[in-house]
Design a protein around this motif. Structure first.
Motif, short mmCIF file in Angstrom:
data_model
loop_
_atom_site.label_atom_id
_atom_site.label_comp_id
_atom_site.label_asym_id
_atom_site.label_seq_id
_atom_site.Cartn_x
_atom_site.Cartn_y
_atom_site.Cartn_z
N SER A 105 1.08 -1.09 -0.01
CA SER A 105 0.32 -0.02 -0.01
C SER A 105 0.96 1.24 -0.37
CB SER A 105 -0.72 -0.12 1.78
OG SER A 105 -1.71 -1.30 1.40
N ARG A 106 -0.18 2.44 0.02
CA ARG A 106 1.03 3.64 -0.07
C ARG A 106 0.38 4.35 0.65
NH1 ARG A 106 -1.91 3.61 -4.39
NH2 ARG A 106 -3.22 5.26 -4.42
N LEU A 107 0.91 5.28 1.65
CA LEU A 107 0.88 6.23 2.63
C LEU A 107 0.48 7.84 2.37
CD1 LEU A 107 -0.68 6.67 5.77
CD2 LEU A 107 1.89 6.71 6.46
N GLN A 108 -1.09 7.89 2.15
CA GLN A 108 -1.19 9.64 1.83
C GLN A 108 -1.49 10.27 2.75
OE1 GLN A 108 -3.25 8.44 -1.94
NE2 GLN A 108 -4.47 9.87 -1.27
N TYR A 109 -1.15 11.45 3.24
CA TYR A 109 -1.53 12.84 3.39
C TYR A 109 -2.05 13.66 2.49
CZ TYR A 109 -2.19 17.45 5.92
OH TYR A 109 -2.95 18.60 6.31
N VAL A 110 -3.89 13.94 2.43
CA VAL A 110 -4.04 14.95 1.93
C VAL A 110 -4.89 16.15 2.49
CG1 VAL A 110 -6.27 14.82 -0.18
CG2 VAL A 110 -4.76 12.72 0.42
N PRO A 111 -4.82 17.57 1.89
CA PRO A 111 -4.71 18.30 2.79
C PRO A 111 -5.99 19.39 1.92
CG PRO A 111 -3.41 18.97 1.33
CD PRO A 111 -3.69 17.23 1.19
N ASP A 112 -7.19 19.63 2.80
CA ASP A 112 -7.78 20.34 2.61
C ASP A 112 -8.49 21.93 2.85
OD1 ASP A 112 -10.68 21.46 1.91
OD2 ASP A 112 -11.71 20.06 3.17
N TYR A 113 -7.04 22.29 1.88
CA TYR A 113 -7.56 24.09 2.35
C TYR A 113 -8.19 24.76 2.10
CZ TYR A 113 -2.26 22.31 4.42
OH TYR A 113 -1.83 21.58 5.29
N SER A 114 -9.28 26.12 2.45
CA SER A 114 -9.04 26.97 1.78
C SER A 114 -8.56 27.51 1.14
CB SER A 114 -9.91 27.73 2.93
OG SER A 114 -11.18 27.37 3.34
N GLU A 115 -7.77 28.24 1.03
CA GLU A 115 -6.77 29.35 0.27
C GLU A 115 -5.80 28.79 -0.30
OE1 GLU A 115 -8.59 31.37 -0.08
OE2 GLU A 115 -9.89 31.85 0.75
N TYR A 116 -5.08 27.70 0.26
CA TYR A 116 -3.42 27.66 -1.20
C TYR A 116 -4.22 26.57 -1.26
CZ TYR A 116 1.36 24.98 -0.31
OH TYR A 116 2.45 24.42 -0.85
N ARG A 117 -4.58 26.91 -2.79
CA ARG A 117 -4.82 25.98 -3.65
C ARG A 117 -3.38 24.85 -4.76
NH1 ARG A 117 -9.91 27.19 -4.67
NH2 ARG A 117 -10.90 28.40 -2.58
N ALA A 118 -2.80 25.33 -4.48
CA ALA A 118 -1.25 24.49 -5.02
C ALA A 118 -1.07 23.11 -4.22
CB ALA A 118 -0.34 25.58 -5.88
N ALA A 119 -1.05 23.26 -3.33
CA ALA A 119 -0.55 21.76 -1.76
C ALA A 119 -0.71 20.89 -1.84
CB ALA A 119 -1.74 21.76 -0.20
#
Length: 618
Positions: A134-148
């Motif tokens: 498997s892979r482990l991934q962090y997915v951000p949910d930001y309001s403004e920093y859309r290029a994260a």
């Protein structure tokens, strides 16, 4: 009476309205532009922080794969915006940390070196099992920093999957390093979504220093980023790399050889993937053919030893008997005479059975040398000549990251002998080159200090060698949880572990190294109550909580006495719950300086049966 008409304008009221309008416009403009800009900066800084935490987690997963360690890591999935009196923030930004199954690592047309044993050759050239990862991934949910980016751990590398570009490397991979191929299969389940900090546990499910030398074949790695991996591996010597759908293919070139090392690391909840020893047992490899004791190592599909696996054996065509592998994964058969043939098997395939022709014992033993001279680490000189290093006879601890020099000598003195140095984990310490021994039989070698961790290092020359345990602890960090490293009962174990005269047995002792539903069975024997011990090595200074998960089957009390290397009693914990269900006992110990912490388990009655689910220091 006559009144004059009043023709004056309402100048004050009109001015107030206009001023209020300007204020409203300014506040709206601030809300629309400045607040989002400031919040974007908060989100960017949080993303940098969480990437640093993912780097720490990556380092920990690599340590679990190479050294079998375990630990816990904090990841802050979200953050908060600064409070505002007159302006409005959106909801707090959050993120998701999750595992995603990638597929199966596959092996095709594998040919191993002629130096490998017959069963290793049979397994790897006939039916190597694919392994799921498997892979482990962090997915951000930001309001403004859309290029994260989405930050992904895969095969020992940390990758930033940028939404507006190609994936970039954040932590370099170790898949192909010189002439070694290292494959880390990630298993377990993590599904966390919040704006707070979460704790992520990691542990080794299969690890060792075993390698298999391969001289031909193709390895397919499932991945969401085949193009990235082709770019990363394209310049590695001795291999061809190609993209094939959702896989990347690594093909060993003709005439090249690679040592294949594999590991399986668990992250988060591993209940569904942590299979039992008999399920993991895949093939056997002969390890010792000297009478009166012969042995074979039972291995899993990762080439690593399996403790507690069931095996059958016959001696010279005699009756079939059964046993279980010891804590090192060895199927040991005692009482064998020279010339007898011992068959050890775990199944009916060629690679599941090995025949060992016992030969006469060559003598020596007990750590003696078969070479012309002995090679010895000079730990006194290593400590004396280096700052930030403390040593005893068998181990050294490094507490700063400055370069070091290690020393060896030969007994008797040999002039001009070539010495080879090796590290069990080059990410912890690695060696420079050696010029050979001088006229006094001495040699020294430069040491590069890397990541915090524990490994063994080796010096060899003239058919003999010596090993030394090295701990790198820069900054004096105390791990989140420490489980026992070694064990002792009446059937064996390290002599430094109390009690001096053990009684009874510890069945499946490595089950004490995790908090799952498996347990180590402490049992009395021959009319004696059990008296057995464990050792937790390299415990740094600090205050620790002792925690033991246990169940008393025979409703008899037991006590656990914790001591340090000097014999000082640190704590006594009573295991006196008689409900015959799993319960927890706790205590507290103070460690003044780095030491080994021993735990001696003593039952109060000969009819003693206590199951220990885990023992840990936090």
């Amino acid at each position: 009476m006559n009144f004059w008409g009043d023709d004056r304008g309402a100048a004050i009221q009109i001015g107030a309205v206009i001023l209020f309008a300007f204020v409203v416009i300014a506040m709206a403009s601030y809300q629309a532009t400045v607040v989002p800009s400031q919040n974007s900066g908060v989100e960017f800084n949080h993303n940098q922080d969480v990437q640093s935490q993912m780097v720490d987690l990556t380092t920990g997963l690599d340590a679990s794969a190479r050294d079998g360690t375990r630990g816990s890591h904090a990841v802050r999935l979200g953050t908060t915006y600064p409070s505002r009196t007159f302006f409005v923030n959106p909801g707090p930004p959050s993120g998701q940390l999750r595992t995603v199954e990638s597929g199966q690592i596959e092996f095709e047309n594998i040919v191993v070196s002629d130096s490998e044993s017959a069963t290793v050759t049979s397994y790897w050239e006939t039916a190597p099992e694919p392994v799921t990862t498997s892979r482990l991934q962090y997915v951000p949910d930001y309001s403004e920093y859309r290029a994260a980016p989405t930050t992904v751990y895969e095969y020992g590398a940390l990758i930033n999957d940028n939404p507006q570009g190609t994936p970039t490397q954040f932590v370099p991979d170790g898949v192909v390093d010189r002439n070694e191929i290292m494959l880390i299969a990630l298993r377990g389940d993590v599904q966390q979504a919040s704006s707070t900090t979460v704790s992520v546990n990691r542990r080794a499910l299969s690890s060792s220093a075993n390698t298999v030398t391969i001289k031909q074949g193709t390895i397919r790695l499932p991945t969401e980023y085949p193009g990235y991996w082709v770019d990363q591996l394209a310049d590695r010597n001795g291999i061809d790399v190609a993209e094939n759908g959702d896989t990347v293919e690594i093909t060993i070139r003709s005439g090249e050889t690679f040592d294949l090392r594999m590991a399986r690391v668990g992250v988060g909840d591993v209940t569904s993937v942590d299979s039992g020893p008999d399920e993991r047992a895949t093939y056997v490899a002969a390890t010792d053919d000297e009478a009166p004791t012969v042995s074979a190592e039972v291995r899993d599909e990762y080439n690593n030893p399996v403790a507690g696996a069931t095996f059958e054996y016959e001696v010279d065509g005699g009756p079939t008997q059964s046993g279980t592998t010891d804590r090192n994964g060895l199927a040991v058969v005692d009482g064998v005479s020279e010339g007898e043939t011992v068959r050890i098997r775990i199944g009916g395939e060629d690679w599941e059975e090995v025949a060992i022709d016992a030969r006469a014992n060559s003598g020596g033993g007990g750590g003696g040398s078969n070479g012309a001279y002995d090679v010895v680490w000079d730990t006194d000189k290593i400590e004396a000549e280096n700052g930030g290093v403390t040593c005893d006879a068998s181990s050294c601890t490094i507490t700063d990251d400055a370069g070091k020099t290690f020393y060896i000598f030969t007994q008797p003195s040999v002039d001009g002998a070539a010495v080879e140095y090796a590290s069990g984990n080059r990410s912890v310490v690695s060696f420079g080159s050696s010029t050979g021994t001088d006229q006094n039989g001495k040699d020294d070698v430069d040491v590069t200090v890397g990541d915090n961790g524990v490994t063994e290092v080796f010096a060899s020359s003239g058919g003999n060698g010596d090993r030394l345990q090295v701990t790198v602890d820069v900054g004096g960090t105390v791990p989140g949880a420490l489980f026992p490293d070694r064990f002792k009962d009446q059937e064996g174990g390290d002599g430094d572990i109390p009690p001096d005269v053990p009684a009874g047995t510890i069945n499946s002792p490595t089950n004490m190294q995790s908090e799952d539903e498996t347990f180590a069975g402490l049992r009395g024997s021959g009319g004696n109550a059990f008296s057995v011990g464990t050792a937790t090595d390299t415990v740094s200074s600090g205050t620790y909580t002792v925690e033991i998960g246990y169940r008393n089957n025979a409703k008899q009390d037991a006590t656990v006495t914790f001591t340090n290397e000097t014999g000082q009693v640190l704590e006594t914990v009573n295991l006196d719950d008689k409900t015959e269900t799993r319960v927890t006992a706790t205590g507290t110990i103070e460690v003044d300086s780095e030491t080994t912490v021993y735990a001696q388990y003593d039952a109060q009655n000969k009819n003693s049966e206590t199951d220990i689910y885990y023992q840990k220091l936090t």
